[in-house]
Motif scaffolding. Structure first.
Motif, PDB file in Angstrom:
ATOM      1  N   GLU A   1      11.072  10.189   4.928  1.00 25.18           N
ATOM      2  CA  GLU A   1      11.448  11.118   3.851  1.00 25.18           C
ATOM      3  C   GLU A   1      10.476  10.916   2.695  1.00 25.18           C
ATOM      4  O   GLU A   1       9.350  11.348   2.774  1.00 25.18           O
ATOM      5  N   ALA A   2      10.918  10.248   1.657  1.00 25.20           N
ATOM      6  CA  ALA A   2      10.079   9.999   0.491  1.00 25.20           C
ATOM      7  C   ALA A   2       8.987   9.004   0.849  1.00 25.20           C
ATOM      8  O   ALA A   2       9.248   7.963   1.429  1.00 25.20           O
ATOM      9  N   VAL A   3       7.743   9.345   0.498  1.00 24.88           N
ATOM     10  CA  VAL A   3       6.594   8.488   0.772  1.00 24.88           C
ATOM     11  C   VAL A   3       5.824   8.308  -0.527  1.00 24.88           C
ATOM     12  O   VAL A   3       5.483   9.285  -1.193  1.00 24.88           O
TER      13      VAL A   3
ATOM     14  N   VAL B   1       0.830  -1.198   0.000  1.00 26.60           N
ATOM     15  CA  VAL B   1       0.000   0.000   0.000  1.00 26.60           C
ATOM     16  C   VAL B   1       0.873   1.260   0.000  1.00 26.60           C
ATOM     17  O   VAL B   1       0.591   2.209  -0.720  1.00 26.60           O
ATOM     18  N   TRP B   2       1.932   1.279   0.815  1.00 22.78           N
ATOM     19  CA  TRP B   2       2.852   2.420   0.926  1.00 22.78           C
ATOM     20  C   TRP B   2       4.285   1.910   0.949  1.00 22.78           C
ATOM     21  O   TRP B   2       4.558   0.849   1.495  1.00 22.78           O
ATOM     22  N   ILE B   3       5.199   2.696   0.419  1.00 18.64           N
ATOM     23  CA  ILE B   3       6.643   2.489   0.612  1.00 18.64           C
ATOM     24  C   ILE B   3       7.200   3.848   1.016  1.00 18.64           C
ATOM     25  O   ILE B   3       6.783   4.882   0.480  1.00 18.64           O
TER      26      ILE B   3
ATOM     27  N   LEU C   1      10.023   0.394  -6.758  1.00 17.01           N
ATOM     28  CA  LEU C   1       8.720   0.706  -6.174  1.00 17.01           C
ATOM     29  C   LEU C   1       8.450   2.203  -6.132  1.00 17.01           C
ATOM     30  O   LEU C   1       7.306   2.638  -6.253  1.00 17.01           O
ATOM     31  N   PHE C   2       9.497   3.001  -5.971  1.00 18.84           N
ATOM     32  CA  PHE C   2       9.309   4.445  -5.862  1.00 18.84           C
ATOM     33  C   PHE C   2       8.842   5.075  -7.163  1.00 18.84           C
ATOM     34  O   PHE C   2       8.292   6.168  -7.164  1.00 18.84           O
ATOM     35  N   GLY C   3       9.033   4.379  -8.283  1.00 17.93           N
ATOM     36  CA  GLY C   3       8.550   4.889  -9.559  1.00 17.93           C
ATOM     37  C   GLY C   3       7.178   4.375  -9.944  1.00 17.93           C
ATOM     38  O   GLY C   3       6.634   4.749 -10.970  1.00 17.93           O
ATOM     39  N   MET C   4       6.600   3.520  -9.125  1.00 15.57           N
ATOM     40  CA  MET C   4       5.333   2.880  -9.484  1.00 15.57           C
ATOM     41  C   MET C   4       4.108   3.526  -8.873  1.00 15.57           C
ATOM     42  O   MET C   4       2.998   3.241  -9.277  1.00 15.57           O
ATOM     43  N   GLY C   5       4.289   4.361  -7.875  1.00 16.93           N
ATOM     44  CA  GLY C   5       3.139   4.942  -7.198  1.00 16.93           C
ATOM     45  C   GLY C   5       3.142   6.445  -7.285  1.00 16.93           C
ATOM     46  O   GLY C   5       3.880   7.052  -8.056  1.00 16.93           O
ATOM     47  N   LYS C   6       2.313   7.037  -6.440  1.00 17.90           N
ATOM     48  CA  LYS C   6       2.185   8.486  -6.404  1.00 17.90           C
ATOM     49  C   LYS C   6       2.884   9.011  -5.158  1.00 17.90           C
ATOM     50  O   LYS C   6       2.528   8.653  -4.039  1.00 17.90           O
TER      51      LYS C   6
END
Length: 150
Positions: free
Chosen positions: A71-73, A47-49, A105-110
């Motif tokens: 930091e980055a969410v 759901v979140w990274i 994963l950081f490029g797959m979500g918003k």
């Protein structure tokens, strides 16, 4: 490979994550404090990274609360089929620290805390309402936006 703390999803955890870029969890040992990232899952579905900035823990004996500042969410729930293809879902177990590759994963979500450079700084009222609702953990229809031109 990175050390990733896997946590189970709850509405409260998501609200903390969106509004404060921090979450509070109870830990029973030091191992979770070796993590570089947090992965929040619901029924083993990502759901979140988030990248961990720092841990703030209470003194005293375990178990104790740890505040994890982030930091980055990135919200992954809308892209879970794609994210699931990069994670062995059978390995996912809440409360455990796992090793796996997180950068895709950081490029797959918003991202919650980044500016989408594709829109060139222009933000529609509808998109602003959506982002504000997401940030503060409320429904979009609860967001009221007013602009006063002087």
């Amino acid at each position: 490979m990175a050390k990733v703390l896997v946590l189970g999803h709850s509405d409260q955890l998501s609200k903390e994550l969106r509004a404060q870029r921090a979450i509070t969890v109870q830990v029973a040992a030091l191992e979770p404090m070796t993590s570089e990232y947090v992965l929040v899952v619901h029924n083993r579905i990502p759901v979140w990274i988030a990248k961990i900035d720092k841990f703030v823990i209470q003194t005293g004996a375990f178990p104790k609360n740890a505040n994890i500042q982030l930091e980055a969410v990135v919200c992954l729930d809308e892209n879970w089929p794609e994210t699931a293809s990069h994670i062995d879902l059978d390995r996912i177990e809440t409360g455990k620290v796992l090793d796996f590759q997180v950068s895709p994963l950081f490029g797959m979500g918003k991202a919650l805390n980044s500016i989408d450079e594709r829109i060139g700084g222009v933000l529609s009222v509808d998109e602003a309402a959506t982002r504000l609702a997401w940030t503060y953990g409320v429904e979009k229809n609860q967001v009221k936006i007013s602009i006063e031109l002087k």
